[in-house]
Design an enzyme around this catalytic site. Structure first.
Site, mmCIF file in Angstrom:
data_model
loop_
_atom_site.group_PDB
_atom_site.id
_atom_site.type_symbol
_atom_site.label_atom_id
_atom_site.label_comp_id
_atom_site.label_asym_id
_atom_site.label_seq_id
_atom_site.Cartn_x
_atom_site.Cartn_y
_atom_site.Cartn_z
ATOM 1 N N ASP A 70 0.824 -1.225 0.000
ATOM 2 C CA ASP A 70 0.000 0.000 0.000
ATOM 3 C C ASP A 70 0.853 1.269 0.000
ATOM 4 O OD1 ASP A 70 1.071 -0.030 2.487
ATOM 5 O OD2 ASP A 70 -0.813 0.200 3.588
ATOM 6 N N ARG A 113 10.710 25.916 -1.172
ATOM 7 C CA ARG A 113 10.127 27.072 -1.870
ATOM 8 C C ARG A 113 8.817 27.518 -1.230
ATOM 9 N NH1 ARG A 113 10.716 24.981 -7.986
ATOM 10 N NH2 ARG A 113 10.489 22.981 -6.923
ATOM 11 N N LYS A 133 12.932 40.775 -13.438
ATOM 12 C CA LYS A 133 11.701 40.418 -14.162
ATOM 13 C C LYS A 133 10.535 41.127 -13.494
ATOM 14 C CE LYS A 133 12.187 36.109 -12.952
ATOM 15 N NZ LYS A 133 12.069 34.671 -12.722
ATOM 16 N N ARG A 152 6.106 41.960 -14.143
ATOM 17 C CA ARG A 152 4.894 41.953 -14.966
ATOM 18 C C ARG A 152 4.202 43.285 -14.701
ATOM 19 N NH1 ARG A 152 3.105 37.375 -17.227
ATOM 20 N NH2 ARG A 152 4.241 35.998 -15.843
ATOM 21 N N ASP A 168 21.864 29.835 -9.887
ATOM 22 C CA ASP A 168 20.585 29.792 -9.183
ATOM 23 C C ASP A 168 20.581 28.547 -8.304
ATOM 24 O OD1 ASP A 168 18.079 30.657 -8.437
ATOM 25 O OD2 ASP A 168 17.174 30.482 -10.420
ATOM 26 N N ASP A 191 13.799 23.961 -12.452
ATOM 27 C CA ASP A 191 12.613 23.102 -12.374
ATOM 28 C C ASP A 191 12.057 22.945 -13.793
ATOM 29 O OD1 ASP A 191 10.132 21.985 -11.858
ATOM 30 O OD2 ASP A 191 9.812 23.100 -10.015
ATOM 31 N N GLY A 215 12.229 27.427 -17.258
ATOM 32 C CA GLY A 215 11.733 28.695 -17.800
ATOM 33 C C GLY A 215 12.578 29.887 -17.381
ATOM 34 N N THR A 216 12.907 29.952 -16.094
ATOM 35 C CA THR A 216 13.686 31.090 -15.578
ATOM 36 C C THR A 216 15.005 31.211 -16.342
ATOM 37 O OG1 THR A 216 12.709 30.769 -13.402
ATOM 38 C CG2 THR A 216 14.754 32.028 -13.470
#
Ligand code: R5P
Length: 313
Positions: A34, A93, A190, A192, A216, A220, A223-224
């Site tokens: 299990d 994070r 960065k 927005r 860094d 993950d 993208g960064t």
């Protein structure tokens, strides 16, 4: 001293054991049908100083549970001191509330590790240094920087070298490395402008004609890094590569690897805090460097009650 490992990164655990010239403790870590975790330690650990090498990397919950169950087994077997060696501290994070009714999971995980009766924690490049304060036991937070520094000196030895932080949050890490290398830093800022509008990337620093090395803690989705590389090249950088402490690629790694392979990054160097599947290690732009000697040396110093911070002088 005894070294024990779960299933998270047996390659790294073996490399640490080789550095210390000490065998890994005989133990069985297995799952019931299990998926419950079960551990048997097949050697006497009574009165021993035991280091459990186990990151909470993908699959994060299972590996975390393996760590907790190992610690419980050791504690009930009368180990004298138990150190959780987490080369990668997963959940890091989630270190603050990001909105109403959200958890601070990094604190919860720290509580769980402490409640299991861990005496101390040894980790590397925590996502945020202040996570150390989430634990009520001593935490040694190592930096991969000396290992990265050596590799950069070997492979990117140039007067045009510039260390770049891919976001404002990573500036301290980038500056620490740049100071060791005696070079300048740049920062990718960065933002927005308004919700729903495309992100604007501004580069702080003159990267024209420079060999840029992004640093860094985590990669993950990739993208960064890919976006930062594009912005740097647009500003005239000669070449962009990256060094990352933790390759958190496993979950969606096929997409992340393909994205990085197709990007303008010339190379991505990751450390072995997280065990990578073969397709990552085989990818053309990926290269792995080992932090095993650094972790091994920190373990040796903790066992001998010597300074760990001296490793970074
Ligand atoms: C963010 O604060 C971290 O330091 C990394 O920049 C981030 O986790 C990287 O994620 P991704 O590769 O998905 O862009």
């Amino acid at each position: 001293m005894k070294l024990l490992t779960g299933m998270a990164n047996q390659r790294l655990a073996q490399a640490v054991a080789d550095y210390l010239d000490a065998p890994l403790t005989k133990a069985v870590v297995k799952h019931f049908p299990d998926s419950e975790v079960f551990v048997t330690i097949d050697e006497n650990v009574r009165g021993q100083d035991v280091f459990v090498i186990q990151s909470s990397a993908y699959p994060a919950n299972d590996h975390l549970m393996q760590l907790l169950v190992c610690i419980d087994a050791l504690q009930r077997a009368s180990a004298k001191r138990i150190t959780a060696v987490m080369p990668y501290f997963g959940y890091g994070r989630q270190d603050r509330k990001t909105g109403g009714r959200t958890p601070i999971s990094a604190k919860l995980v720290a509580n769980m590790i402490t409640a299991a009766k861990t005496d101390r924690v040894l980790t590397m490049d925590l996502h945020a240094g202040q996570i150390q304060g989430f634990f009520d036991v001593p935490v040694d937070n190592l930096y991969a920087a000396p290992v990265i520094e050596e590799d950069i000196k070997r492979n990117y030895n140039s007067r045009e070298l510039m260390i770049v932080s891919p976001d404002v949050g990573g500036v301290v890490r980038a500056r620490f490395l740049a100071e060791r290398l005696g070079c300048e830093i740049a920062i990718v800022d960065k933002r927005r402008p308004r919700p729903g509008e495309a992100e604007v990337m501004n580069i702080i620093g003159d990267v024209d004609g420079r060999i840029c090395v992004l640093v860094d803690d985590i990669v993950d989705s990739g993208g960064t890094l890919c976006n930062a590389a594009e912005a740097l090249l647009k500003e005239g950088a000669e070449q962009v590569s990256a060094y990352i402490s933790h390759g958190v690629l496993a979950a969606g790694s096929k997409d992340a690897v393909a994205r990085i392979e197709a990007s303008n990054l010339s190379e991505l160097v990751i450390t072995d805090t997280i065990e990578q599947p073969d397709h990552v290690l085989a990818a053309k732009k990926f290269r792995e460097i080992s932090v095993a000697p650094l972790i091994g040396e920190a373990i040796r110093r903790i066992a001998n009650e010597e300074s760990v911070s001296k490793l970074f002088d």
